[in-house]
Design an enzyme around this catalytic site. Structure first.
Site, PDB file in Angstrom:
ATOM      1  N   SER A  96       0.798  -1.231   0.000  1.00 15.96           N
ATOM      2  CA  SER A  96       0.000   0.000   0.000  1.00 15.96           C
ATOM      3  C   SER A  96       0.828   1.277   0.000  1.00 15.96           C
ATOM      4  O   SER A  96       0.344   2.326  -0.393  1.00 15.96           O
ATOM      5  CB  SER A  96      -0.964   0.016   1.190  1.00 15.96           C
ATOM      6  OG  SER A  96      -0.253   0.183   2.393  1.00 15.96           O
ATOM      7  N   LYS A 102       0.365   4.787   6.755  1.00 17.37           N
ATOM      8  CA  LYS A 102      -0.279   5.601   5.720  1.00 17.37           C
ATOM      9  C   LYS A 102       0.287   7.015   5.735  1.00 17.37           C
ATOM     10  O   LYS A 102       0.955   7.435   6.664  1.00 17.37           O
ATOM     11  CB  LYS A 102      -1.807   5.675   5.947  1.00 17.37           C
ATOM     12  CG  LYS A 102      -2.504   4.342   5.984  1.00 17.37           C
ATOM     13  CD  LYS A 102      -2.438   3.613   4.673  1.00 17.37           C
ATOM     14  CE  LYS A 102      -3.102   2.246   4.788  1.00 17.37           C
ATOM     15  NZ  LYS A 102      -2.760   1.362   3.706  1.00 17.37           N
TER      16      LYS A 102
END
Length: 183
Positions: A43, A92
């Site tokens: 990711s 993230k």
């Protein structure tokens, strides 16, 4: 000669006691200061784990002390507890902060306003990321650490770069002390 006397006269007794005395300090430092973590998954490619076929995973420095004041900047990489699975820790990038408006990646979605005390996080690789496009805005209290440096592999050792602000973000303006009830 008793067991206590034999233990006290051992040449290892004093160094062991001194080392054990530092154990609480080390544990506090790891829990509240700095530690390291391993980034799994795709990711955050290409920032972390740029070669998905590689056996090595990126090891990163986590600055836990930096999140105590809850002051973040757009483009910083953070670790946070997943809002949908509290046992999972995510890595993230912060895309938007409180007061900003974000256009989600999913088509036909209306812009999302980021409320006070929340942020919008996304992975660098949008097609392989479960992020705010999936679960919405994230409370800043779920952020556990800022990812500041790549420690391993050694050829990539160095600070983690901040990314420029996305064109999908409209930066809001929050005036401190005004309309606090609105937030």
């Amino acid at each position: 000669m008793g067991i206590y006397s034999r233990v006290r006269t051992s040449p290892y007794f004093t160094p062991t006691v001194r080392a054990l005395a530092w154990f609480p300090v080390v544990m506090f430092f790891v829990d509240h200061g700095f530690s390291y973590g391993t980034v799994h998954g795709r990711s955050m490619q290409p920032t972390f784990n740029p070669d998905s076929n590689q056996m090595w995973r990126d090891r990163v420095l986590l600055n836990k002390w930096a999140v105590t004041d809850h002051e973040f900047e757009r483009g910083e990489v953070v670790t946070l507890t997943s809002p949908s699975d509290p046992k999972c820790i995510l890595t993230k990038r912060i895309i938007a902060l409180e007061g900003d408006t974000v256009q989600p990646l999913k088509h036909n979605k209306t812009p999302v306003y980021v409320p006070k005390g929340h942020c919008w996080v996304e992975g660098d690789e949008a097609f392989h990321s479960r992020d705010s496009n999936t679960f919405g805005t994230v409370p800043m209290g779920l952020i556990k650490a800022k990812v500041t440096h790549i420690l391993f592999p050694f050829e990539r050792f160095g600070p983690v770069e901040k990314r420029p602000i996305s064109k999908r973000v409209t930066i809001g303006f929050i005036q401190p002390g005004q309309d606090d009830d609105y937030w």
